[in-house]
Design an enzyme around this catalytic site. Sequence first.
Site, mmCIF file in Angstrom:
data_model
loop_
_atom_site.group_PDB
_atom_site.id
_atom_site.type_symbol
_atom_site.label_atom_id
_atom_site.label_comp_id
_atom_site.label_asym_id
_atom_site.label_seq_id
_atom_site.Cartn_x
_atom_site.Cartn_y
_atom_site.Cartn_z
ATOM 1 N N MET A 62 4.945 -0.563 5.057
ATOM 2 C CA MET A 62 3.938 -1.257 5.872
ATOM 3 C C MET A 62 4.699 -2.157 6.833
ATOM 4 O O MET A 62 4.763 -3.381 6.673
ATOM 5 C CB MET A 62 3.001 -2.052 4.953
ATOM 6 C CG MET A 62 2.015 -1.161 4.225
ATOM 7 S SD MET A 62 1.288 -1.947 2.782
ATOM 8 C CE MET A 62 2.578 -1.597 1.581
ATOM 9 N N MET A 108 -5.505 4.682 2.527
ATOM 10 C CA MET A 108 -5.660 3.307 2.052
ATOM 11 C C MET A 108 -7.135 3.080 1.734
ATOM 12 O O MET A 108 -8.012 3.383 2.543
ATOM 13 C CB MET A 108 -5.236 2.306 3.140
ATOM 14 C CG MET A 108 -3.755 2.210 3.414
ATOM 15 S SD MET A 108 -2.728 1.769 1.990
ATOM 16 C CE MET A 108 -3.420 0.202 1.460
ATOM 17 N N ASP A 131 5.957 -1.097 -2.407
ATOM 18 C CA ASP A 131 5.271 -1.565 -1.200
ATOM 19 C C ASP A 131 6.194 -2.437 -0.362
ATOM 20 O O ASP A 131 6.464 -3.587 -0.711
ATOM 21 C CB ASP A 131 4.023 -2.362 -1.587
ATOM 22 C CG ASP A 131 2.909 -1.457 -2.081
ATOM 23 O OD1 ASP A 131 2.559 -0.514 -1.349
ATOM 24 O OD2 ASP A 131 2.397 -1.694 -3.192
ATOM 25 N N HIS A 179 6.316 3.054 0.307
ATOM 26 C CA HIS A 179 5.208 2.865 1.250
ATOM 27 C C HIS A 179 5.610 1.772 2.239
ATOM 28 O O HIS A 179 5.668 0.596 1.887
ATOM 29 C CB HIS A 179 3.955 2.466 0.431
ATOM 30 C CG HIS A 179 2.745 2.200 1.255
ATOM 31 N ND1 HIS A 179 1.603 1.634 0.713
ATOM 32 C CD2 HIS A 179 2.462 2.428 2.559
ATOM 33 C CE1 HIS A 179 0.674 1.517 1.654
ATOM 34 N NE2 HIS A 179 1.177 1.978 2.787
ATOM 35 N N GLY A 191 -1.905 -1.010 -8.917
ATOM 36 C CA GLY A 191 -1.075 -2.197 -9.098
ATOM 37 C C GLY A 191 -1.677 -3.125 -10.133
ATOM 38 O O GLY A 191 -1.278 -3.146 -11.296
ATOM 39 N N HIS A 247 5.660 3.238 -7.210
ATOM 40 C CA HIS A 247 5.210 2.952 -5.848
ATOM 41 C C HIS A 247 5.782 1.604 -5.398
ATOM 42 O O HIS A 247 5.540 0.568 -6.016
ATOM 43 C CB HIS A 247 3.680 2.919 -5.834
ATOM 44 C CG HIS A 247 3.070 2.783 -4.482
ATOM 45 N ND1 HIS A 247 2.924 3.848 -3.608
ATOM 46 C CD2 HIS A 247 2.557 1.705 -3.842
ATOM 47 C CE1 HIS A 247 2.341 3.430 -2.502
ATOM 48 N NE2 HIS A 247 2.116 2.130 -2.597
ATOM 49 N N PHE A 257 -2.040 -6.724 0.468
ATOM 50 C CA PHE A 257 -2.159 -7.468 -0.785
ATOM 51 C C PHE A 257 -2.630 -6.567 -1.918
ATOM 52 O O PHE A 257 -3.400 -5.629 -1.680
ATOM 53 C CB PHE A 257 -3.164 -8.627 -0.630
ATOM 54 C CG PHE A 257 -2.778 -9.581 0.461
ATOM 55 C CD1 PHE A 257 -1.860 -10.603 0.219
ATOM 56 C CD2 PHE A 257 -3.294 -9.440 1.737
ATOM 57 C CE1 PHE A 257 -1.485 -11.467 1.234
ATOM 58 C CE2 PHE A 257 -2.924 -10.301 2.767
ATOM 59 C CZ PHE A 257 -2.006 -11.316 2.505
ATOM 60 N N GLY A 258 -2.179 -6.886 -3.113
ATOM 61 C CA GLY A 258 -2.707 -6.230 -4.296
ATOM 62 C C GLY A 258 -3.986 -6.936 -4.725
ATOM 63 O O GLY A 258 -4.345 -7.986 -4.183
ATOM 64 N N ASP A 280 -4.607 4.592 -2.379
ATOM 65 C CA ASP A 280 -3.918 3.329 -2.670
ATOM 66 C C ASP A 280 -4.837 2.143 -2.366
ATOM 67 O O ASP A 280 -5.236 1.946 -1.216
ATOM 68 C CB ASP A 280 -2.650 3.266 -1.791
ATOM 69 C CG ASP A 280 -1.792 2.035 -2.069
ATOM 70 O OD1 ASP A 280 -2.099 1.280 -3.008
ATOM 71 O OD2 ASP A 280 -0.796 1.860 -1.333
ATOM 72 N N GLY A 281 -5.133 1.387 -3.410
ATOM 73 C CA GLY A 281 -5.899 0.147 -3.234
ATOM 74 C C GLY A 281 -7.164 0.112 -4.073
ATOM 75 O O GLY A 281 -8.048 0.950 -3.898
ATOM 76 N N GLY A 282 -7.211 -0.834 -4.994
ATOM 77 C CA GLY A 282 -8.420 -1.012 -5.799
ATOM 78 C C GLY A 282 -8.690 0.114 -6.782
ATOM 79 O O GLY A 282 -9.831 0.298 -7.211
ATOM 80 N N SER A 325 2.118 0.497 -8.802
ATOM 81 C CA SER A 325 2.672 -0.293 -7.704
ATOM 82 C C SER A 325 3.317 -1.555 -8.259
ATOM 83 O O SER A 325 2.636 -2.412 -8.844
ATOM 84 C CB SER A 325 1.566 -0.682 -6.720
ATOM 85 O OG SER A 325 2.040 -1.723 -5.893
ATOM 86 N N MET A 385 6.672 -4.576 2.842
ATOM 87 C CA MET A 385 5.857 -5.288 3.848
ATOM 88 C C MET A 385 6.757 -6.193 4.669
ATOM 89 O O MET A 385 7.642 -6.860 4.105
ATOM 90 C CB MET A 385 4.789 -6.127 3.144
ATOM 91 C CG MET A 385 3.877 -5.321 2.237
ATOM 92 S SD MET A 385 2.587 -6.359 1.547
ATOM 93 C CE MET A 385 1.781 -5.177 0.446
HETATM 94 C C1 DX5 Z 1 -1.600 -2.805 -0.665
HETATM 95 C C2 DX5 Z 1 -0.565 -1.932 -1.307
HETATM 96 C C3 DX5 Z 1 -0.948 -1.377 -2.613
HETATM 97 C C4 DX5 Z 1 -1.216 -2.424 -3.672
HETATM 98 C C5 DX5 Z 1 -2.292 -1.888 -4.544
HETATM 99 O O1 DX5 Z 1 -1.205 -3.105 0.637
HETATM 100 O O2 DX5 Z 1 -0.244 -0.822 -0.468
HETATM 101 O O3 DX5 Z 1 -0.003 -0.426 -3.087
HETATM 102 O O4 DX5 Z 1 -0.105 -2.727 -4.468
HETATM 103 O O5 DX5 Z 1 -2.653 -2.863 -5.445
HETATM 104 P P1 DX5 Z 1 -3.990 -2.781 -6.262
HETATM 105 O O6 DX5 Z 1 -3.898 -1.564 -7.140
HETATM 106 O O7 DX5 Z 1 -4.007 -4.056 -7.039
HETATM 107 O O8 DX5 Z 1 -5.127 -2.674 -5.286
HETATM 108 ZN ZN ZN Z 2 1.015 0.816 -1.330
#
Ligand code: DX5
Ligand code: ZN
Length: 243
Positions: A87, A156, A54, A85, A216, A52, A162-163, A194-196, A28, A56
């Site tokens: 959002m 998700m 993002d 993606h 990310g 990827h 947020f990353g 996606d996420g963490g 990401s 937003m």
């Molecule tokens: C969050 C995004 C993710 C984000 C993931 O809203 O959709 O794609 O970049 O970041 P990490 O891998 O740091 O959780």
């Molecule tokens: Zn994403």
Amino acid sequence: MTVKLSMTQEEEKRAVFLDRSAPLLCPSILSSDLADLAASVRGLEGQLDMVHCDVMDGHYVPNLTFGPPVIRALAKHTDKPLDVHLMVTNPDELLNLYAEAGATTLVVHVEAVRHAQRTLARIRELGCFAGLSLNPGTPLESVKWLLPDLDMILLMSVNPGFGGQSFIPQVMDKIREARRMIEASGYPVRLQVDGGVDPENAQDLVRAGADMLVAGSAIFGSPSPKDAARELRRLIRQARLQL
Ligand code: DX5
Ligand code: ZN
């Protein structure tokens, strides 16, 4: 005489998504140097499958990133497929612009669209793979009757926006259930998380049934993003081989 048929760049990008032989690593760019996206992606050379992106809008999520112009600019600097993606609260209005900008997959949030089936059909009409994203609290039931219209489900594992957030542990069971649902349906739907995502949980995610992992901060927050991507990719491919 043999005739060599070469695939167009577009077909090559679609082939990456369609290839089920290995799980896909989708770094990401949200956590990368957004002022030098081309270099961020180039720096991962050979260690990524899809990029990827993002998007937003500051409404659906409390953060703003980028839209079609930036995606179009990035597409000129990489031959990797772009996994977009969205959002945003009003994805339908701009789907054509994202497709024209070079998206290979277009993913919308089931919580944000009014008529999900129509949106998914439109995405396919535009020549992209259609994805539906579910926030951590959104039940799988919300996509169950849309499987024929889908190419991927994005689960998700943090709240979007947020990353750098921590993986929400109960999503692991949701991945298992989603995989069972997909297998039972017989439709070739990919399952993205996606996420963490990090080297600690990546193999468990693949064992649970994920076949596309977004990462990310685990990649771009590392001193060597390329090494981090290589290691994550090695881990998820190994986990798949052991299934
Ligand atoms: C969050 C995004 C993710 C984000 C993931 O809203 O959709 O794609 O970049 O970041 P990490 O891998 O740091 O959780
Ligand atoms: Zn994403």
